[in-house]
Design a protein around this motif. Structure first.
Motif, short mmCIF file in Angstrom:
data_model
loop_
_atom_site.label_atom_id
_atom_site.label_comp_id
_atom_site.label_asym_id
_atom_site.label_seq_id
_atom_site.Cartn_x
_atom_site.Cartn_y
_atom_site.Cartn_z
N MET A 1 -0.63 -2.71 -5.64
CA MET A 1 -1.20 -2.01 -4.53
C MET A 1 -2.68 -2.32 -4.37
SD MET A 1 0.71 -0.10 -2.66
CE MET A 1 2.29 -0.84 -2.64
N HIS A 4 -7.58 -0.60 -2.97
CA HIS A 4 -7.80 -0.02 -1.65
C HIS A 4 -6.61 0.82 -1.16
CE1 HIS A 4 -11.41 -2.36 -1.31
NE2 HIS A 4 -10.73 -3.44 -1.61
N HIS A 5 -5.63 1.00 -2.01
CA HIS A 5 -4.44 1.74 -1.62
C HIS A 5 -4.17 2.85 -2.62
CE1 HIS A 5 -3.50 -1.38 1.30
NE2 HIS A 5 -3.76 -2.25 0.35
#
Length: 145
Positions: A1, A4-5
């Motif tokens: 991921m 940034h997620h």
């Protein structure tokens, strides 16, 4: 991921799409969706994989009604909220077919093996109708244009 997620698992054993379980309090997914979207929002992608518990015999519904419950969740996710968050893109995942419930759960799911065979068909229809991505846990399908 990546950094940034953020993935938030808001799953709960026994959760249904829209049904109030008389034996498990607080499992109606529709009742909690708006609060979850506002608590964790803005949410970019909402993944919905509910419906297996809808097939408990005391609800007396099938895969079609479970899919319609998912449709209510999609509709709710598109409603305006108090924070002005944009509505998330929805991914509908058809629950896997029920194969052979055992133990104490077997009686709760009497008849569910046959009903669950229709998840894929009805969930794909709901996803396409609502312009959502659809998956069977084996791959994603784009909505019908």
């Amino acid at each position: 991921m990546g950094k940034h997620h953020q993935v938030i698992n808001f799953g709960l054993p026994g959760r249904t799409t829209i049904w109030n379980d008389p034996f498990l309090e607080g499992r109606n997914g529709l009742s909690y969706l708006q609060a979850a979207l506002e608590t964790f929002g803005p949410v970019d992608i909402l993944i919905i994989m509910l419906g297996t518990n809808d097939l408990k015999r005391y609800f007396n519904v099938g895969a079609y009604e479970a899919a319609k419950g998912v449709e209510k969740l999609i509709e709710k996710s598109k409603m305006p909220n108090n924070h002005g968050f944009p509505h998330p893109r929805c991914v509908v995942i058809a629950p896997p077919n029920i194969l052979s419930p055992t133990g104490a759960m077997a009686e709760n799911f009497d008849g569910a093996i046959e009903k669950s065979q229709h998840f894929h068909h009805y969930y794909q229809d709901v996803a396409a109708h609502n312009k959502c991505l659809f998956s069977t846990l084996r791959g994603f399908y784009s909505p019908v244009p």
